[in-house]
Design an enzyme around this catalytic site. Structure first.
Site, PDB file in Angstrom:
ATOM      1  N   ASP A 104      -9.733   4.987  -3.037  1.00 52.34           N
ATOM      2  CA  ASP A 104      -8.733   5.908  -3.337  1.00 52.34           C
ATOM      3  C   ASP A 104     -10.198   6.057  -5.610  1.00 52.34           C
ATOM      4  O   ASP A 104     -10.530   6.797  -4.724  1.00 52.34           O
ATOM      5  CB  ASP A 104      -7.811   5.029  -4.019  1.00 52.34           C
ATOM      6  CG  ASP A 104      -7.946   3.632  -5.152  1.00 52.34           C
ATOM      7  OD1 ASP A 104      -9.409   3.579  -5.025  1.00 52.34           O
ATOM      8  OD2 ASP A 104      -7.628   2.433  -4.836  1.00 52.34           O
TER       9      ASP A 104
ATOM     10  N   TYR B  10      -6.684   6.629   3.661  1.00 50.64           N
ATOM     11  CA  TYR B  10      -7.262   5.899   2.959  1.00 50.64           C
ATOM     12  C   TYR B  10      -5.828   4.350   2.652  1.00 50.64           C
ATOM     13  O   TYR B  10      -6.493   2.718   2.963  1.00 50.64           O
ATOM     14  CB  TYR B  10      -6.490   6.432   1.505  1.00 50.64           C
ATOM     15  CG  TYR B  10      -6.720   4.870   0.256  1.00 50.64           C
ATOM     16  CD1 TYR B  10      -7.475   4.214   0.220  1.00 50.64           C
ATOM     17  CD2 TYR B  10      -4.907   4.477  -0.082  1.00 50.64           C
ATOM     18  CE1 TYR B  10      -7.854   3.457  -1.057  1.00 50.64           C
ATOM     19  CE2 TYR B  10      -5.163   3.275  -0.913  1.00 50.64           C
ATOM     20  CZ  TYR B  10      -6.202   2.646  -1.472  1.00 50.64           C
ATOM     21  OH  TYR B  10      -6.016   1.557  -1.779  1.00 50.64           O
TER      22      TYR B  10
ATOM     23  N   LEU C 284      11.454   4.085  -8.245  1.00 45.11           N
ATOM     24  CA  LEU C 284      10.051   4.876  -7.823  1.00 45.11           C
ATOM     25  C   LEU C 284       9.659   5.222  -7.598  1.00 45.11           C
ATOM     26  O   LEU C 284       8.451   6.500  -7.547  1.00 45.11           O
ATOM     27  CB  LEU C 284       9.678   3.619  -6.306  1.00 45.11           C
ATOM     28  CG  LEU C 284       8.810   2.285  -6.646  1.00 45.11           C
ATOM     29  CD1 LEU C 284       9.180   1.772  -5.467  1.00 45.11           C
ATOM     30  CD2 LEU C 284       8.179   2.565  -7.143  1.00 45.11           C
ATOM     31  N   GLY C 285      10.575   6.777  -6.586  1.00 45.18           N
ATOM     32  CA  GLY C 285      10.060   8.420  -6.853  1.00 45.18           C
ATOM     33  C   GLY C 285       9.068   8.841  -5.319  1.00 45.18           C
ATOM     34  O   GLY C 285       8.877   7.724  -4.608  1.00 45.18           O
TER      35      GLY C 285
ATOM     36  N   GLU D 237       0.897  -1.137   0.031  1.00 47.33           N
ATOM     37  CA  GLU D 237       0.185  -0.118  -0.107  1.00 47.33           C
ATOM     38  C   GLU D 237       1.280   1.519  -0.069  1.00 47.33           C
ATOM     39  O   GLU D 237       0.848   2.317  -0.715  1.00 47.33           O
ATOM     40  CB  GLU D 237      -0.343  -0.448   1.085  1.00 47.33           C
ATOM     41  CG  GLU D 237      -2.269  -0.682   0.446  1.00 47.33           C
ATOM     42  CD  GLU D 237      -2.725  -1.053  -0.373  1.00 47.33           C
ATOM     43  OE1 GLU D 237      -3.183   0.838  -0.408  1.00 47.33           O
ATOM     44  OE2 GLU D 237      -3.130  -1.724  -0.474  1.00 47.33           O
TER      45      GLU D 237
END
Length: 230
Positions: free
Chosen positions: A138, A120, A80-81, A37
């Site tokens: 989401d 979330y 992945l940033g 997640e």
């Protein structure tokens, strides 16, 4: 009200095979759910999958990740940033290992208290890992709900109503499977453009499909004009 069992039956037949998902009938590993997640925040499933596999191969549980250096985690995260996610990931692993004995809190409130976990993500982990009756809302889920109930109010003002409607849909049993089913429905059937309504298990319950305006929802508010710069 759409029947959650119809969606669960569809999910049992068409669920995506993702590396962080537990096999049908098996209990989800909270560590793998949490890790996925965090990685999936603002990143696609296709991009995340190989990173997830490398992470769990190197750090198979939260104790191993907590014992790692931040530099090692950041190095593994390269590509992945949004590197704040990696820093929060490492900080969260240490909190869980040192203060919680390696066990993630099993409810959304406890999860929200951990570094890097917002509303979330807390709902998603609580539902998927612990089968708590939480709605993980989401963008995919907002789109599904907006179409089901023909919510024409523009985003982002519509978000509170969409969250409330999503919560009403969550069944008392199999909340984790239901959360993942909603994600899969939005990702594969109820897509932003050209939704495949004919394949949707809820097609007879969808108000937007019946009205012929599914592709128009969720409605987007007009963006404010930017000041002209010279």
């Amino acid at each position: 009200m759409p029947d959650p069992n119809s969606l669960l039956a569809w999910y049992d037949r068409h669920r995506r095979d993702l590396p962080w998902r537990a096999p049908p009938g098996a209990r989800a590993d909270p560590y793998r759910v949490w890790l996925s997640e965090i990685m999936l925040q603002q990143t696609t499933v296709v991009t995340v999958a190989p990173y997830f596999d490398r992470f769990v191969a190197r750090w198979p549980d939260v104790f191993a990740l907590a014992a790692a250096s931040l530099d090692a985690v950041l190095h593994q995260w390269q590509g992945l940033g949004y590197y704040a996610r990696a820093r929060n990931l490492h900080a969260c692993a240490r909190v869980v290992a040192e203060r919680h004995g390696g066990r993630f809190p099993d409810d959304a409130a406890g999860l929200r208290a951990l570094p890097g976990i917002g509303d979330y993500t807390a709902a998603a982990i609580a539902a998927i890992a612990f089968d708590r009756r939480e709605a993980a809302v989401d963008g995919n889920v907002e789109r599904v709900v907006a179409r089901l109930f023909a919510v024409r109010e523009a985003m982002p003002a519509a978000k509170p109503r969409l969250r409330a409607l999503a919560r009403e849909l969550v069944p008392a049993r199999r909340a984790g499977d239901f959360a993942q089913a909603m994600m899969d429905l939005g990702a594969t059937i109820c897509t932003p453009r050209r939704p495949r309504c004919v394949l949707c298990p809820w097609r007879e319950d969808c108000a937007a499909r019946a009205g012929g305006f599914a592709e128009d929802l969720p409605a987007r508010g007009e963006k404010p004009e930017r000041a002209l710069r010279r």
